[in-house]
Structures are given as C-alpha cells and as structure tokens.
Design a protein around this motif. Structure first.
Motif, PDB file in Angstrom:
ATOM      1  N   ALA A 167       0.851  -1.182   0.000  1.00  0.00           N
ATOM      2  CA  ALA A 167       0.000   0.000   0.000  1.00  0.00           C
ATOM      3  C   ALA A 167       0.892   1.239   0.000  1.00  0.00           C
ATOM      4  O   ALA A 167       2.062   1.171   0.390  1.00  0.00           O
ATOM      5  N   LEU A 168       0.348   2.357  -0.434  1.00  0.00           N
ATOM      6  CA  LEU A 168       1.089   3.615  -0.489  1.00  0.00           C
ATOM      7  C   LEU A 168       0.366   4.675   0.331  1.00  0.00           C
ATOM      8  O   LEU A 168      -0.831   4.898   0.151  1.00  0.00           O
ATOM      9  N   SER A 178      -2.183  -2.311  -3.682  1.00  0.00           N
ATOM     10  CA  SER A 178      -3.553  -2.572  -3.256  1.00  0.00           C
ATOM     11  C   SER A 178      -4.337  -1.307  -2.941  1.00  0.00           C
ATOM     12  O   SER A 178      -5.566  -1.291  -3.061  1.00  0.00           O
ATOM     13  N   SER A 179      -3.643  -0.245  -2.525  1.00  0.00           N
ATOM     14  CA  SER A 179      -4.352   0.978  -2.150  1.00  0.00           C
ATOM     15  C   SER A 179      -3.390   2.157  -2.102  1.00  0.00           C
ATOM     16  O   SER A 179      -2.179   1.989  -1.935  1.00  0.00           O
ATOM     17  N   ILE A 180      -3.959   3.350  -2.246  1.00  0.00           N
ATOM     18  CA  ILE A 180      -3.242   4.605  -2.050  1.00  0.00           C
ATOM     19  C   ILE A 180      -4.077   5.443  -1.094  1.00  0.00           C
ATOM     20  O   ILE A 180      -5.302   5.508  -1.229  1.00  0.00           O
ATOM     21  N   PHE A 181      -3.414   6.077  -0.139  1.00  0.00           N
ATOM     22  CA  PHE A 181      -4.127   6.889   0.841  1.00  0.00           C
ATOM     23  C   PHE A 181      -3.433   8.230   0.965  1.00  0.00           C
ATOM     24  O   PHE A 181      -2.241   8.292   1.286  1.00  0.00           O
ATOM     25  N   TYR A 211       3.701  -1.241   3.617  1.00  0.00           N
ATOM     26  CA  TYR A 211       3.227   0.001   2.997  1.00  0.00           C
ATOM     27  C   TYR A 211       4.389   0.978   2.889  1.00  0.00           C
ATOM     28  O   TYR A 211       5.243   1.064   3.772  1.00  0.00           O
ATOM     29  N   ALA A 212       4.416   1.677   1.773  1.00  0.00           N
ATOM     30  CA  ALA A 212       5.399   2.736   1.563  1.00  0.00           C
ATOM     31  C   ALA A 212       4.793   4.042   2.065  1.00  0.00           C
ATOM     32  O   ALA A 212       3.641   4.344   1.761  1.00  0.00           O
ATOM     33  N   GLY A 213       5.557   4.823   2.819  1.00  0.00           N
ATOM     34  CA  GLY A 213       5.084   6.099   3.321  1.00  0.00           C
ATOM     35  C   GLY A 213       5.973   7.225   2.842  1.00  0.00           C
ATOM     36  O   GLY A 213       7.184   7.206   3.077  1.00  0.00           O
ATOM     37  N   ILE A 214       5.378   8.197   2.132  1.00  0.00           N
ATOM     38  CA  ILE A 214       6.159   9.321   1.630  1.00  0.00           C
ATOM     39  C   ILE A 214       5.537  10.639   2.099  1.00  0.00           C
ATOM     40  O   ILE A 214       4.369  10.688   2.472  1.00  0.00           O
ATOM     41  N   GLY A 233       6.541   4.167   7.292  1.00  0.00           N
ATOM     42  CA  GLY A 233       6.378   3.096   6.332  1.00  0.00           C
ATOM     43  C   GLY A 233       6.909   1.797   6.908  1.00  0.00           C
ATOM     44  O   GLY A 233       7.622   1.777   7.928  1.00  0.00           O
ATOM     45  N   ARG A 234       6.535   0.703   6.264  1.00  0.00           N
ATOM     46  CA  ARG A 234       7.049  -0.608   6.669  1.00  0.00           C
ATOM     47  C   ARG A 234       7.230  -1.421   5.393  1.00  0.00           C
ATOM     48  O   ARG A 234       6.268  -1.677   4.669  1.00  0.00           O
TER      49      ARG A 234
END
Length: 391
Positions: free
Chosen positions: A17-18, A68-71, A271-274, A280-281
């Motif tokens: 996920a992003l 799977s998703s973007i938030f 999930y990638a966190g920017i 993120g993990r």
C-alpha cells in the motif's frame, strides 16, 4: 518520470500500500497531534516534484509489487492541487502493479472551498473520500476548533456522495458534557446519511495539544471514563442495528466496505510512506520521514528522498506490532501467520494462562491459532493487550 522503476532483487510478491502525507492545514485543531502545519504559501510545483522524488525512492526498493491501495492523509490533503494528486497516482500505477479494484482514498475537510475540488479529485483518480465532519452540532464544532458548521459540512457530504463511489466520515464523541441522549440523536442522524463506512472516535487528550494544556490548567474536564464506556457500548449497539458493525475498535462498515488501506496496517502488511513525517514498513524495515516540511524538503534536495531513518525490525518487534495492531480488529489475528512473519514460535507470542483466564470472563476468544478480543473486551483493550502479548 522514468517509465519503469529499478526493482530490488528481494522484492516480495505480496501487495503493498502507499501512504502520501500532505502536511498543510488552514488552522491547527486543538485536539490534533498529527503532523500538520499552517503555512501562508506553498510552492505547488516544488511540492509535486519533491513528492514524486520521494515516491521514486520507495519504488526503487519495492517497485513491481501489486499495489492494493493509495491513501492521501495529512494535514488536509483536500487542499492539494488535483494535478499533484493525479501525478502521484499516475507514477504509483507505473511503478507498482495496481490491482483491478485499486482503492484510492483522500482525507478531506468538509468546507465549501474543498468540496468544489471534489469533481477534479475524482477525475484525478480518487475513488474514496474520508470527510472530517467530526460533529453534527455547531456548538461542538466550535469547541473542536473546526472551521465549518453543520450546514456546510452536510453540503460537502452531499457533494462527496454524488462524486465518489465510496464515502466515509468521522465523528468525535465522548466530548465534555455530551449526554447519552445527545450522542444517540447525533449518531442516529449520522447513520441516516447512508454512507457505508463511519469512523467514530472517542475524544482523547493527546500530549502537546491545546486541549492538553487546557486540561492541565483545569479549564477543560474530559468525559468520565465510565460515561465514555457507556457511550461506546451505545455506539456498538446502534451501528450493529444499522448494519454497519465495528470491524476495528473505532471503524464501522457494511460488509465489503471496510477501508482496505487501513486493513493493510492492522493486518501488518507492507506500505510505503512518503511526505513529511510519513511512516512506512517494507521488507522488515520501519521507515520514517522528516516531520517538519522544510526539513523534509531539504532532505529531498540533499539525498533524493525524505528519509530521517530506517531500521530493521527485530523478530520480537515485528511480532509485538502485528499483535497490537491485529487485535484491534474484530477478526483478530492468526498466530501462525504472525509466527511466520516474525520467525518466533507461536508459544512465545502470547501468555497462554492470561488468555485462558480472560477467555473465562468472556473478554478473549481463542480457537486453534485464531485469537481475537471479544466485543466486551474491546472496552478494556488497553488493559488486556499488555496481559496477553508476551513478546
């Protein structure tokens, strides 16, 4: 933008996920401890380029995996120019492999200015919106420091429901002085709007907030714990009767309408966190971006990413996090899956005697390797978790 990412040799086949953090708000709410900042001006072009650069860094490490998703969270992401949202979605769906029903959520304030952007945000690719209504009483909205009133909020909800396929909105309850009858009427009104997802949070006093200062000064008295528990039980009864049961301690949805992005967190997926302050993990690593927007921007220019740090998670840390997150869910956790994720034996994950004792009180349920907190136990979740989690 490159047409394809540099793919790490250790790419997992599991979906990712992003999360994109937009840190700016019009004003700071007195209960908010999120990474949000008020700035007079924002250079949209510079922020678009910086976010795309930060995105590329994560794609270089995890690109090619199913997405799977973007938030889009914040801050107030509905203040983002829709062109930036579109550019990030386009890049993400090139770097990763979007699933056929990719969920793209954006948090929004229910102001008329931001509601006017909803159609453009939908055209950019957003298909789910989460509205921060927070209350359905003008006096409560003023207390919570919100810029909108009830009329404006409900107008924005109408616009959202006409534009987006899926709509969630937040309400905050257990406010000082809120009665059972008052919350019953407010929640009943909220349930009447027909959304398939509701996020219902008890007001908590977080350190460093304006409300925390007022409590310390004796100028604000939080709701009594027993009263808050009564309101919680009332919430569960009403949402269950309306066909929107809790699937997580504060989140309610019709079956199939759960937030897929948040389920990634709670089920301990990658999930990638920017963006500033984003966590993120990925591939056993915990990542953290610089929080202050200016520091994050400087790091982008200096390093080609906004990372403040990344840390390999020890087996015990992975197991503990997976348990603490997963036991918030009504479905609970699969202990064998957590053992596989962490490399620890199932027997080392939980205190079997504590689980057996709490099961006898109807607070915990264990069947085979499936462990979950019973509805009655969710009221006591903060006390139960330290007892049963052994890692």
């Amino acid at each position: 933008m490159s047409s394809s990412p540099i793919i790490s040799a250790s790419v997992s086949a599991d979906p990712i996920a992003l999360y994109v953090h937009w840190p700016f708000c019009v004003s700071k709410c007195p209960y908010c401890d999120f990474n949000s900042h008020v700035r007079d001006q924002v250079d949209a072009d510079a922020w678009r380029d910086a976010l795309l650069t930060d995105l590329r860094h994560e794609a270089d490490l995890t690109g090619g995996r199913p997405l799977s998703s973007i938030f889009f969270g914040g801050g107030t992401p509905s203040l983002m120019p829709p062109a930036i949202v579109a550019a990030l979605i386009e890049a993400a769906t090139v770097y990763w492999q979007p699933v056929s029903d990719l969920e793209i959520t954006l948090e929004a304030n229910p102001s008329s200015v931001e509601a006017a952007r909803f159609a453009d945000l939908a055209a950019a690719g957003v298909n789910r919106v989460s509205l921060g209504l927070q209350a359905l009483e003008d006096e409560a909205l003023h207390f919570l420091g919100r810029a909108h009133d009830v009329r404006e909020g409900l107008t924005a909800l109408d616009v959202a429901q006409s534009v987006f396929a899926r709509v969630n909105f937040d309400l905050i309850y257990a406010r000082p002085g809120q009665s059972e009858s008052g919350w019953r009427a407010e929640l009943a009104r909220g349930l009447s709007f027909g959304t398939d997802h509701l996020s219902l949070y008890q007001l908590t006093i977080e350190p460093g907030t304006r409300f925390a200062t007022l409590v310390a000064q004796g100028k604000l008295v939080p709701a009594d714990g027993d009263h808050a528990a009564t309101l919680y039980e009332q919430t569960q009864e009403m949402t269950m009767a309306a066909g929107i049961p809790a699937y997580e301690i504060s989140n309610h949805a019709r079956p199939g309408q759960e937030s897929r992005h948040n389920l990634t967190y709670w089920r301990y997926g990658d999930y990638a966190g920017i963006g500033p302050g984003a966590h993120g993990r990925r591939l056993g690593m915990a990542t953290l971006r610089h929080k202050k927007p200016e520091n994050w921007m400087n790091a982008i220019q200096r390093n080609g990413h906004g990372l403040q740090g990344e840390e390999a998670l020890a087996s015990q840390d992975r197991a503990r996090e997976a348990l603490l997150m997963g036991l918030r869910l009504g479905e609970g956790v699969d202990l064998e899956r957590i053992a596989a994720l962490s490399g620890l034996p199932v027997a080392d994950l939980i205190d079997a005697k504590a689980v057996e004792r709490l099961s006898g009180h109807g607070l915990v349920a264990k069947a085979g390797q499936a462990l979950r907190i019973e509805p009655a136990g969710m009221l006591l979740l903060d006390a139960i978790l330290p007892e049963i989690v052994a890692v």
